[in-house]
Each structure stands twice: as structure tokens, then as C-alpha cells.
Design a protein around this motif. Sequence first.
Motif, PDB file in Angstrom:
ATOM      1  N   TRP A  68       0.854  -1.186   0.000  1.00 23.92           N
ATOM      2  CA  TRP A  68       0.000   0.000   0.000  1.00 23.92           C
ATOM      3  C   TRP A  68       0.886   1.231   0.000  1.00 23.92           C
ATOM      4  O   TRP A  68       1.720   1.404   0.875  1.00 23.92           O
ATOM      5  N   ASP A  69       0.697   2.101  -0.976  1.00 28.78           N
ATOM      6  CA  ASP A  69       1.468   3.336  -1.072  1.00 28.78           C
ATOM      7  C   ASP A  69       0.548   4.500  -0.703  1.00 28.78           C
ATOM      8  O   ASP A  69      -0.104   5.098  -1.561  1.00 28.78           O
ATOM      9  N   PHE A  70       0.474   4.804   0.596  1.00 27.60           N
ATOM     10  CA  PHE A  70      -0.442   5.835   1.063  1.00 27.60           C
ATOM     11  C   PHE A  70       0.039   7.219   0.665  1.00 27.60           C
ATOM     12  O   PHE A  70       1.233   7.493   0.608  1.00 27.60           O
ATOM     13  N   GLY A  71      -0.919   8.094   0.390  1.00 29.50           N
ATOM     14  CA  GLY A  71      -0.606   9.461   0.019  1.00 29.50           C
ATOM     15  C   GLY A  71      -1.294   9.880  -1.269  1.00 29.50           C
ATOM     16  O   GLY A  71      -2.184   9.182  -1.780  1.00 29.50           O
ATOM     17  N   LEU A  72      -0.876  11.036  -1.793  1.00 29.87           N
ATOM     18  CA  LEU A  72      -1.472  11.619  -3.001  1.00 29.87           C
ATOM     19  C   LEU A  72      -0.547  11.432  -4.190  1.00 29.87           C
ATOM     20  O   LEU A  72       0.666  11.549  -4.067  1.00 29.87           O
ATOM     21  N   ASP A  73      -1.143  11.161  -5.354  1.00 33.47           N
ATOM     22  CA  ASP A  73      -0.358  11.019  -6.581  1.00 33.47           C
ATOM     23  C   ASP A  73      -1.182  11.560  -7.747  1.00 33.47           C
ATOM     24  O   ASP A  73      -1.784  10.814  -8.514  1.00 33.47           O
TER      25      ASP A  73
ATOM     26  N   ASP B 144      -1.365  14.413 -11.147  1.00 29.84           N
ATOM     27  CA  ASP B 144      -0.574  15.233 -12.069  1.00 29.84           C
ATOM     28  C   ASP B 144      -1.126  16.656 -12.082  1.00 29.84           C
ATOM     29  O   ASP B 144      -2.055  16.992 -11.344  1.00 29.84           O
ATOM     30  N   ASN B 145      -0.552  17.524 -12.950  1.00 27.42           N
ATOM     31  CA  ASN B 145      -0.957  18.933 -12.954  1.00 27.42           C
ATOM     32  C   ASN B 145      -2.342  19.154 -13.556  1.00 27.42           C
ATOM     33  O   ASN B 145      -2.853  20.273 -13.560  1.00 27.42           O
ATOM     34  N   LYS B 146      -2.960  18.094 -14.072  1.00 32.96           N
ATOM     35  CA  LYS B 146      -4.334  18.176 -14.581  1.00 32.96           C
ATOM     36  C   LYS B 146      -5.342  17.568 -13.592  1.00 32.96           C
ATOM     37  O   LYS B 146      -6.510  17.405 -13.921  1.00 32.96           O
ATOM     38  N   GLY B 147      -4.846  17.227 -12.422  1.00 39.55           N
ATOM     39  CA  GLY B 147      -5.743  16.691 -11.409  1.00 39.55           C
ATOM     40  C   GLY B 147      -6.088  15.233 -11.593  1.00 39.55           C
ATOM     41  O   GLY B 147      -7.043  14.728 -10.991  1.00 39.55           O
ATOM     42  N   ARG B 148      -5.302  14.531 -12.415  1.00 37.63           N
ATOM     43  CA  ARG B 148      -5.558  13.110 -12.648  1.00 37.63           C
ATOM     44  C   ARG B 148      -4.614  12.286 -11.777  1.00 37.63           C
ATOM     45  O   ARG B 148      -3.454  12.643 -11.597  1.00 37.63           O
ATOM     46  N   GLY B 149      -5.137  11.179 -11.265  1.00 40.91           N
ATOM     47  CA  GLY B 149      -4.303  10.325 -10.432  1.00 40.91           C
ATOM     48  C   GLY B 149      -5.110   9.687  -9.322  1.00 40.91           C
ATOM     49  O   GLY B 149      -6.306   9.425  -9.490  1.00 40.91           O
ATOM     50  N   SER B 150      -4.478   9.478  -8.166  1.00 37.13           N
ATOM     51  CA  SER B 150      -5.169   8.779  -7.089  1.00 37.13           C
ATOM     52  C   SER B 150      -4.639   9.211  -5.724  1.00 37.13           C
ATOM     53  O   SER B 150      -3.546   9.777  -5.612  1.00 37.13           O
ATOM     54  N   ALA B 151      -5.436   8.925  -4.720  1.00 39.09           N
ATOM     55  CA  ALA B 151      -5.042   9.135  -3.327  1.00 39.09           C
ATOM     56  C   ALA B 151      -5.412   7.876  -2.557  1.00 39.09           C
ATOM     57  O   ALA B 151      -6.500   7.327  -2.739  1.00 39.09           O
ATOM     58  N   LEU B 152      -4.500   7.390  -1.720  1.00 39.35           N
ATOM     59  CA  LEU B 152      -4.749   6.197  -0.921  1.00 39.35           C
ATOM     60  C   LEU B 152      -4.630   6.565   0.556  1.00 39.35           C
ATOM     61  O   LEU B 152      -3.615   7.116   0.992  1.00 39.35           O
ATOM     62  N   ASN B 153      -5.679   6.258   1.310  1.00 40.57           N
ATOM     63  CA  ASN B 153      -5.721   6.586   2.727  1.00 40.57           C
ATOM     64  C   ASN B 153      -6.271   5.401   3.520  1.00 40.57           C
ATOM     65  O   ASN B 153      -6.761   4.433   2.937  1.00 40.57           O
ATOM     66  N   TRP B 154      -6.214   5.484   4.831  1.00 39.15           N
ATOM     67  CA  TRP B 154      -6.786   4.444   5.678  1.00 39.15           C
ATOM     68  C   TRP B 154      -7.456   5.069   6.889  1.00 39.15           C
ATOM     69  O   TRP B 154      -7.129   6.182   7.297  1.00 39.15           O
ATOM     70  N   ASP B 155      -8.413   4.339   7.443  1.00 43.32           N
ATOM     71  CA  ASP B 155      -9.094   4.747   8.669  1.00 43.32           C
ATOM     72  C   ASP B 155      -9.201   3.542   9.597  1.00 43.32           C
ATOM     73  O   ASP B 155      -9.295   2.389   9.138  1.00 43.32           O
ATOM     74  N   LEU B 156      -9.226   3.823  10.877  1.00 41.60           N
ATOM     75  CA  LEU B 156      -9.356   2.794  11.898  1.00 41.60           C
ATOM     76  C   LEU B 156     -10.832   2.541  12.204  1.00 41.60           C
ATOM     77  O   LEU B 156     -11.608   3.487  12.361  1.00 41.60           O
TER      78      LEU B 156
ATOM     79  N   VAL C  18     -14.357   5.990  -5.862  1.00 41.91           N
ATOM     80  CA  VAL C  18     -13.824   5.587  -4.558  1.00 41.91           C
ATOM     81  C   VAL C  18     -13.944   4.076  -4.411  1.00 41.91           C
ATOM     82  O   VAL C  18     -15.005   3.502  -4.664  1.00 41.91           O
ATOM     83  N   ARG C  19     -12.854   3.438  -4.020  1.00 42.71           N
ATOM     84  CA  ARG C  19     -12.835   1.989  -3.793  1.00 42.71           C
ATOM     85  C   ARG C  19     -12.378   1.727  -2.364  1.00 42.71           C
ATOM     86  O   ARG C  19     -11.419   2.333  -1.899  1.00 42.71           O
TER      87      ARG C  19
ATOM     88  N   ARG D 274      -8.790   2.980   1.570  1.00 41.03           N
ATOM     89  CA  ARG D 274      -9.682   3.679   0.637  1.00 41.03           C
ATOM     90  C   ARG D 274      -8.869   4.385  -0.448  1.00 41.03           C
ATOM     91  O   ARG D 274      -7.904   5.098  -0.145  1.00 41.03           O
ATOM     92  N   GLN D 275      -9.279   4.185  -1.686  1.00 43.46           N
ATOM     93  CA  GLN D 275      -8.597   4.817  -2.826  1.00 43.46           C
ATOM     94  C   GLN D 275      -9.569   5.713  -3.592  1.00 43.46           C
ATOM     95  O   GLN D 275     -10.666   5.296  -3.950  1.00 43.46           O
ATOM     96  N   PHE D 276      -9.148   6.947  -3.823  1.00 45.02           N
ATOM     97  CA  PHE D 276      -9.885   7.885  -4.680  1.00 45.02           C
ATOM     98  C   PHE D 276      -9.139   7.986  -6.002  1.00 45.02           C
ATOM     99  O   PHE D 276      -7.920   8.213  -6.023  1.00 45.02           O
ATOM    100  N   ILE D 277      -9.844   7.823  -7.109  1.00 40.77           N
ATOM    101  CA  ILE D 277      -9.214   7.811  -8.432  1.00 40.77           C
ATOM    102  C   ILE D 277      -9.924   8.805  -9.352  1.00 40.77           C
ATOM    103  O   ILE D 277     -11.155   8.840  -9.426  1.00 40.77           O
TER     104      ILE D 277
END
Length: 233
Positions: free
Chosen positions: A46-51, A53-65, A97-98, A84-87
Motif C-alpha cells: 500500500w502506497d499511502f498518500g497523493l499522486d 498530475d498537474n491536470k488533477g488526474r491520479g489517485s489518493a490512498l488513505n486508511w481509517d481505523l 472511490v474503492r 480507501r482509494q480515490f481515483i
Amino acid sequence: MKSKKLSRGLYNEILMSSVSAPVQKQVRNLVSLASKAAKVDEHGSWDFGLDFDNKGRGSALNWDLYSYGRDYFSKKFLAVIQVRQFIRRRKNGFGNVRKSYFLLGRNEDNTVFAHSVEAQVIHRAIAAGKDVIKAVQSWIFGCDYTKVIRQGDLALIPVKRTTAPALDENHFVIENSHVLHADEIRRNGHLYAKNPELLHVPGTHPRVMGEGWYKVIVGNRAKFWDFAAPTID
């Protein structure tokens, strides 16, 4: 462990501000070790964080307890988290969201496991005010978790008797890593064993034994998302 009153958010997640500092440290340590593993129970890293590009395309991976506690038998620390992943694949496109849920803990050799579990089990337990950890473990093995003899993701569940057809041999290999020995083994889709002994070939889990008849169960796993970075059109 839960002396501090927990607060939950809009989606039933536990707010970390309501968790004591020592517990926060234990949870974050488990998540960190699971996220760095190349392969933990096949979920991948799991690579948590934001990824983006300059056009707002990509993904964010986060977790909650969602829960924490201790195993009924080993008393080792456990946690249930949502990953949780936002794409967003296109500029100005809608985001997707997955979500997947995992039970995190440590094996007997101190390696970390992440076992995928069903979201509904977690949310039903929260709504009913029940122990989420125990509810998840009972779902994994399909019975009251406190009644099982466990070896990793396998369990021996006591039964009074069985009418399943008998096998000729008194040993059986399960999942290529657990060897079952018994005075008698029967099978009708499920395995049943009289006076069973389970050995774990890699040696991660200690030998377990039972007296009488037992049903041999491979723990349930929920389907989960592959949270690898998405491709961009």
C-alpha cells in the motif's frame, strides 16, 4: 485498553483524536508494516498518500481505523482498518472511490498479517454495539470464534459427530502448507477429523491438537481491491 471514550465519524470510522497515544502508536505501526510488505496475504503493498498530475488526474490512498482490541486466545493486539482509494482518470472527470477492509495483527513469528474482511460484518457489529474484532473473527471461521482451535487461517471446530464418508488415509495436506493427521478423516465437501493434529509446514504457526471430532475450516476472505496506481488515459 479502551478507557478513553471513542468517537466515530460520519462513516463509522474511529476518530484518531479519541484514541490514546499508545494505541495510536500500535495501530500506525501495524499499518506501516503491512503497507511496506511486498506481499501480505496477497493484498500487495500500500502506497499511502497523493499522486496527482498537474491536470488533477491520479489517485489518493488513505486508511481509517474501525476497531482495535486483543485476540481472545493469544491476547495479541489487533486492528480493523479500511483502506480507501480515490481515483480520477480524466481531467475534470468524476472521481471513483474503492474501499476494502482488513484485520491486521501479528503471527506467532511476529510477522504482520492483513486478512480481508466483509464491510457489512463490521458495520453491523458497530450498529449493534458488539465487539467488532470478535465479530470479524467469527465471520472468518463461520462460528463463534471463542469455540475454535486456530492455526493461522485454519481452524478446528468441535462437532458431536459426522456421517461424511471416510477417507482411506489418516493424513491430508491443506493449502499446501498445513498437514492434518488424525485417527480418522472424513469428507463431504468439508473435512472432518477425529483426534486431529495440525502441523504448519513453514513453521510460522505452532502445532495444534484436539480430542474428539472436529470440522476443519479454511477461513473466509472477503474480496478486495487491487490498490495499485491507476493508469491515466
